[in-house]
Design a protein around this motif. Structure first.
Motif, PDB file in Angstrom:
ATOM      1  N   HIS A   5       1.596  -9.572   2.104  1.00 52.11           N
ATOM      2  CA  HIS A   5       2.274  -9.131   3.335  1.00 52.11           C
ATOM      3  C   HIS A   5       1.379  -9.361   4.555  1.00 52.11           C
ATOM      4  N   HIS A   9      10.056  -8.262  -3.738  1.00 52.30           N
ATOM      5  CA  HIS A   9       9.270  -8.127  -4.979  1.00 52.30           C
ATOM      6  C   HIS A   9      10.076  -8.487  -6.228  1.00 52.30           C
ATOM      7  N   HIS A  58       2.838   1.330  -2.404  1.00 51.39           N
ATOM      8  CA  HIS A  58       3.946   0.838  -1.569  1.00 51.39           C
ATOM      9  C   HIS A  58       5.120   0.459  -2.462  1.00 51.39           C
ATOM     10  N   ILE A  66       8.634  -1.339   1.755  1.00 57.48           N
ATOM     11  CA  ILE A  66       8.595  -2.604   1.006  1.00 57.48           C
ATOM     12  C   ILE A  66       7.594  -3.598   1.581  1.00 57.48           C
ATOM     13  N   ASP A  83       1.324  -6.881  -5.999  1.00 53.15           N
ATOM     14  CA  ASP A  83       1.601  -8.117  -5.257  1.00 53.15           C
ATOM     15  C   ASP A  83       0.580  -9.216  -5.521  1.00 53.15           C
TER      16      ASP A  83
HETATM   17 ZN   LIG Z   1       4.545  -5.699  -1.542  1.00 51.44          ZN
END
Ligand SMILES: [Zn+2]
Length: 316
Positions: free
Chosen positions: A77, A142, A208, A228, A288
């Motif tokens: 991100h 995701h 998160h 998100i 992530d």
């Molecule tokens: Zn994420």
């Protein structure tokens, strides 16, 4: 020499509404590649995240050489392409990325490159009805945590490679099929493990909101301290609300993520302690970013398995 034209045709999906407050129908891109690979192998591919790189390697095999921009512990991100990345991207024959704004700070770069190099944001080619959509028509990026949906993403990679390098279409198809079989087995394994947690204890709290697809697919309620994207900070109220939820429901453990600071989760543990409820750190999940290259967790299948085992161990 690269002579390629890409044509994206947009298919409208869903039903529209004139009311601006109602989310717009999402559009699914369909893959069409005009022009072919020059038959010099391996094909130079650049992928953003480890999950996408792993997927392209699994389907492309020896025919592709994949450069992965984001390594272990990197938060996609927040990641910005550096000079070395830009030169790798410019030198790529095909670019794969997750899309759906996961690579939030690379959007302009990827858009610009997409005008001259065949580039595919995998999530944008999935069936829109299978995406989780937030208020304002923002799709949750995701997608890899629903293993069945990721199997469809393998189909997207297959279709791109088949279109780009049709001489080896059979190879890409059979490798994708093999990989999808492994993913079917993984899906069943994760389903079994989450089902082993008593139903009222199936509550997954992480840094998160990376696990909403996981929650939908495997029947576990999920809450992230941040939303998100990690681009927006959690408010004090977000933290307090989660503390109340954990105390009320006597949640046993909360989880940190390898690519996100553990600060917010620590505040939650402290907040619960202040209210007389000892909640444990359940362990570290790969959200992530995958684990270290060369370890089992450095592959997609290994990271998902690690997460399922960690969640089961802490919550049952
Ligand atoms: Zn994420």
């Amino acid at each position: 020499m690269r002579i390629l034209l890409l044509v994206f045709s947009l298919a409208l999906v869903g039903c529209g509404s004139n009311n601006a407050n109602v989310s717009k129908p999402r559009q699914k891109k369909t893959i069409e590649v005009v022009g072919k690979h020059d038959r010099n192998y391996p094909i130079r591919v650049v992928a953003t995240t480890g999950m996408v790189a792993d997927l392209v390697r699994s389907v492309g095999g020896e025919r592709v050489k994949v450069e992965q921009l984001m390594g272990q512990d990197v938060d996609p991100h927040l990641y910005r392409a550096n000079t070395a990345d830009i030169s790798k991207l410019n030198n790529a024959q095909v670019i794969f990325y997750n899309g759906l704004h996961l690579e939030g700070k690379m959007g302009d770069t990827l858009d610009r490159l997409g005008k001259k190099i065949p580039s595919f944001g995998i999530g944008e080619y999935l069936e829109p009805s299978k995406l989780l959509v937030e208020e304002g028509d923002i799709a949750d990026p995701h997608i890899w945590f629903d293993v069945k949906l990721w199997s469809e993403a393998a189909g997207v990679v297959r279709d791109v490679l088949v279109a780009y390098d049709p001489d080896n279409a059979d190879e890409y198809r059979s490798r994708a099929e093999q990989y999808q079989k492994s993913l079917d087995a993984l899906d069943a394994e994760v389903r079994g493990k989450i089902a082993d947690i008593p139903e009222k204890q199936r509550l997954l709290i992480t840094s998160h909101d990376a696990f909403r697809y996981f929650g939908r697919a495997y029947g576990i309620e999920v809450h992230g301290v941040q939303g998100i994207s990690t681009e927006s900070e959690a408010s004090l109220k977000d933290v307090e609300d989660l503390v109340t939820l954990i105390v009320d429901r006597k949640v046993k453990a909360v989880f940190v993520e390898s690519s996100v600071s553990s600060r917010n989760v620590e505040s939650i543990v402290e907040g619960c302690k202040a209210r007389g409820h000892a909640v444990a750190f359940g362990g570290e999940l790969y959200s992530d970013a995958m684990g270290k290259a060369g370890t089992p967790e450095g592959t997609y299948i290994g990271m998902v398995r690690h997460n399922a085992n960690t969640i089961l161990r802490a919550l049952r």
